[in-house]
Write a protein that holds these residues in place. Structure first.
Motif, PDB file in Angstrom:
ATOM      1  N   ASN A  12       0.842  -1.187   0.000  1.00 54.29           N
ATOM      2  CA  ASN A  12       0.000   0.000   0.000  1.00 54.29           C
ATOM      3  C   ASN A  12       0.885   1.247   0.000  1.00 54.29           C
ATOM      4  O   ASN A  12       2.035   1.218   0.455  1.00 54.29           O
ATOM      5  CB  ASN A  12      -0.920   0.010   1.212  1.00 54.29           C
ATOM      6  CG  ASN A  12      -1.984  -1.066   1.135  1.00 54.29           C
ATOM      7  OD1 ASN A  12      -2.428  -1.430   0.051  1.00 54.29           O
ATOM      8  ND2 ASN A  12      -2.396  -1.594   2.275  1.00 54.29           N
ATOM      9  N   SER A  13       0.339   2.341  -0.459  1.00 53.27           N
ATOM     10  CA  SER A  13       1.153   3.542  -0.647  1.00 53.27           C
ATOM     11  C   SER A  13       1.723   4.099   0.648  1.00 53.27           C
ATOM     12  O   SER A  13       2.771   4.742   0.645  1.00 53.27           O
ATOM     13  CB  SER A  13       0.329   4.625  -1.348  1.00 53.27           C
ATOM     14  OG  SER A  13      -0.815   4.953  -0.577  1.00 53.27           O
ATOM     15  N   ASN A  49       4.634   6.845   0.670  1.00 51.52           N
ATOM     16  CA  ASN A  49       4.055   8.032   0.050  1.00 51.52           C
ATOM     17  C   ASN A  49       4.753   9.304   0.516  1.00 51.52           C
ATOM     18  O   ASN A  49       5.028  10.205  -0.274  1.00 51.52           O
ATOM     19  CB  ASN A  49       2.544   8.111   0.302  1.00 51.52           C
ATOM     20  CG  ASN A  49       2.165   7.916   1.762  1.00 51.52           C
ATOM     21  OD1 ASN A  49       3.024   7.689   2.624  1.00 51.52           O
ATOM     22  ND2 ASN A  49       0.869   7.997   2.057  1.00 51.52           N
ATOM     23  N   SER A  89       1.176   1.888  -6.456  1.00 47.81           N
ATOM     24  CA  SER A  89       1.279   0.868  -5.422  1.00 47.81           C
ATOM     25  C   SER A  89       0.235  -0.220  -5.642  1.00 47.81           C
ATOM     26  O   SER A  89      -0.434  -0.273  -6.688  1.00 47.81           O
ATOM     27  CB  SER A  89       1.058   1.511  -4.049  1.00 47.81           C
ATOM     28  OG  SER A  89      -0.280   1.973  -3.932  1.00 47.81           O
ATOM     29  N   ARG A  90       0.078  -1.058  -4.639  1.00 49.30           N
ATOM     30  CA  ARG A  90      -0.960  -2.084  -4.684  1.00 49.30           C
ATOM     31  C   ARG A  90      -2.331  -1.471  -4.938  1.00 49.30           C
ATOM     32  O   ARG A  90      -3.204  -2.095  -5.552  1.00 49.30           O
ATOM     33  CB  ARG A  90      -0.963  -2.861  -3.360  1.00 49.30           C
ATOM     34  CG  ARG A  90      -2.021  -3.961  -3.292  1.00 49.30           C
ATOM     35  CD  ARG A  90      -2.068  -4.585  -1.909  1.00 49.30           C
ATOM     36  NE  ARG A  90      -3.136  -5.581  -1.828  1.00 49.30           N
ATOM     37  CZ  ARG A  90      -4.420  -5.296  -1.610  1.00 49.30           C
ATOM     38  NH1 ARG A  90      -4.794  -4.024  -1.468  1.00 49.30           N
ATOM     39  NH2 ARG A  90      -5.315  -6.256  -1.539  1.00 49.30           N
ATOM     40  N   ASN A  91      -2.519  -0.252  -4.485  1.00 49.51           N
ATOM     41  CA  ASN A  91      -3.800   0.446  -4.693  1.00 49.51           C
ATOM     42  C   ASN A  91      -4.126   0.640  -6.169  1.00 49.51           C
ATOM     43  O   ASN A  91      -5.281   0.833  -6.531  1.00 49.51           O
ATOM     44  CB  ASN A  91      -3.758   1.819  -4.005  1.00 49.51           C
ATOM     45  CG  ASN A  91      -3.305   1.735  -2.560  1.00 49.51           C
ATOM     46  OD1 ASN A  91      -2.130   1.513  -2.311  1.00 49.51           O
ATOM     47  ND2 ASN A  91      -4.209   1.916  -1.616  1.00 49.51           N
ATOM     48  N   ASP A  92      -3.097   0.594  -7.027  1.00 47.87           N
ATOM     49  CA  ASP A  92      -3.295   0.834  -8.455  1.00 47.87           C
ATOM     50  C   ASP A  92      -3.353  -0.451  -9.270  1.00 47.87           C
ATOM     51  O   ASP A  92      -3.350  -0.406 -10.499  1.00 47.87           O
ATOM     52  CB  ASP A  92      -2.155   1.711  -8.990  1.00 47.87           C
ATOM     53  CG  ASP A  92      -2.086   3.039  -8.266  1.00 47.87           C
ATOM     54  OD1 ASP A  92      -2.964   3.880  -8.521  1.00 47.87           O
ATOM     55  OD2 ASP A  92      -1.178   3.221  -7.434  1.00 47.87           O
ATOM     56  N   HIS A 121      -5.426  -4.273  -9.260  1.00 47.78           N
ATOM     57  CA  HIS A 121      -6.449  -5.102  -8.621  1.00 47.78           C
ATOM     58  C   HIS A 121      -5.878  -6.496  -8.373  1.00 47.78           C
ATOM     59  O   HIS A 121      -5.687  -7.286  -9.288  1.00 47.78           O
ATOM     60  CB  HIS A 121      -7.695  -5.179  -9.506  1.00 47.78           C
ATOM     61  CG  HIS A 121      -8.335  -3.843  -9.740  1.00 47.78           C
ATOM     62  ND1 HIS A 121      -8.936  -3.118  -8.730  1.00 47.78           N
ATOM     63  CD2 HIS A 121      -8.437  -3.086 -10.853  1.00 47.78           C
ATOM     64  CE1 HIS A 121      -9.398  -1.994  -9.220  1.00 47.78           C
ATOM     65  NE2 HIS A 121      -9.111  -1.939 -10.501  1.00 47.78           N
TER      66      HIS A 121
END
Length: 377
Positions: free
Chosen positions: A139-140, A146, A159-162, A164
């Protein structure tokens, strides 16, 4: 940029001033580089030199990296890791700022509000790149990525947020897929920093169904899992390199592959007579614009990579980190000033980080002789 005068007496002592003459050392061996190449830095989690050119039952652990060494690549296997308790985040600090992390503190936790003269910042100042981005598997906000991304003046963090994924952390296949999509759409020339994670400890399992390797009987389960997972990581690096070639990004990119830190002997459950294999990490420099005459058999420190990157991108900067460029001639490396800088590398780093030196002092950028630069917008 605004020029500020700030009282630093509480942060920068008279004792500190004794070392100030060692902080800055503009390179006398900078060559003008007019190319507009991309720069890709791949930081591989816990990558040991030991695994290179390692074969079992005729199969290589790192066949793709072995192949890269036959291309326009300089390979160094004797890099001494210098990270502290901050581990992976320390590796990023060393490579991106040329500073050694704090010995008894996690630097990104205690000094994330500092301002640093970073490699991404210098690339922008010298008009070497159009933009920069970092790809991380977490995660960011994990380990303040970040915050530190902004501190290093990297334009974008992905990051993982971008991506799926059902994984808590992106595996290396996912990381390189994400990197590929961002590289393809980035305005060139760009700086791309990619962090892998699949070879992170603990080594109680492998990422995918392992290939069969006839490991020696004295190899622990952890060491076998580590090497098998590294074989997986090597496969993903190979696929990414092929992507770069297929999309006309390989030959106009300088690619750096390095480890964030060692894979610790305790995590690998090594016996005492095996612990030496966990002491050194590798460095690959692919498609550099200049010849590197440094012997591949020489011992190098992690802090030497930052000034090497400055030389390879033709950046003349008063701040060159506390290391020694691989392009530095021996007569300079052996000068009293350089020997003193190397001897006091940790002390210099401690003073600069503790006092937030770059924020509270005006730094003159030699490429902009009429501009006093301080890293605050």
């Amino acid at each position: 940029m605004e020029i500020k005068t700030i009282d630093t007496t509480k942060q920068f002592s008279k004792e500190d001033q004794k070392f100030e003459s060692l902080f800055f050392a503009p390179s006398s061996n900078i060559q003008p580089i007019n190319s507009s190449n991309n720069i890709i830095i791949i930081i591989v989690e816990s990558f040991l030199s030991y695994a290179n050119d390692l074969y079992f039952n005729g199969k290589a652990i790192t066949p793709n990296l072995n192949q890269l060494k036959k291309e326009n690549t300089y390979y160094f296997s004797h890099i001494l890791p210098q990270t502290k308790s901050g581990e992976s985040s320390d590796g990023q600090i060393i490579y991106l700022t040329g500073l050694l992390p704090q010995t008894n503190k996690i630097t990104v936790v205690n000094y994330s509000d500092n301002q640093y003269i970073s490699f991404p910042y210098l690339l922008k100042q010298h008009h070497k790149i159009q933009n920069s981005h970092m790809i991380i598997p977490t995660n960011s906000n994990f380990w303040r990525q970040n915050k530190m991304c902004a501190t290093y003046q990297i334009d974008s963090l992905f990051s993982r947020n971008d991506y799926h994924s059902s994984n808590i952390w992106l595996n290396d296949e996912e990381v390189f897929e994400l990197a590929a999509t961002k590289n393809l759409t980035a305005q060139q020339p760009f700086l791309s920093i990619i962090l892998t994670s699949s070879t992170h400890s603990p080594y109680n399992e492998t990422v995918e169904v392992p290939e069969h390797f006839d490991f020696p009987q004295d190899y622990s389960c952890e060491l076998k899992n580590y090497l098998t997972t590294l074989h997986y990581t090597d496969k993903q690096i190979g696929k990414y390199i092929q992507f770069l070639k297929d999309n006309n990004l390989y030959y106009n990119s300088m690619i750096i592959i390095v480890s964030d830190h060692e894979a610790h002997a305790s995590n690998l459950n090594l016996s005492p007579n095996q612990e030496h294999i966990a002491k050194e990490i590798p460095l690959y420099i692919i498609n550099p614009p200049l010849e590197i005459t440094k012997s591949p058999h020489d011992t190098i420190q992690q802090i030497d990579i930052f000034p090497t990157l400055l030389d390879l991108t033709g950046i003349q900067s008063p701040w060159r980190g506390v290391g020694r460029s691989l392009l530095m001639p021996d007569f300079i490396a052996n000068s009293p000033h350089e020997k003193e800088r190397r001897k006091n590398a940790q002390k210099i780093s401690d003073i600069i980080i503790r006092s937030d030196y770059f924020k509270t002092h005006q730094i003159i950028n030699k490429s902009y002789p009429n501009q006093a630069v301080i890293l605050s917008q």
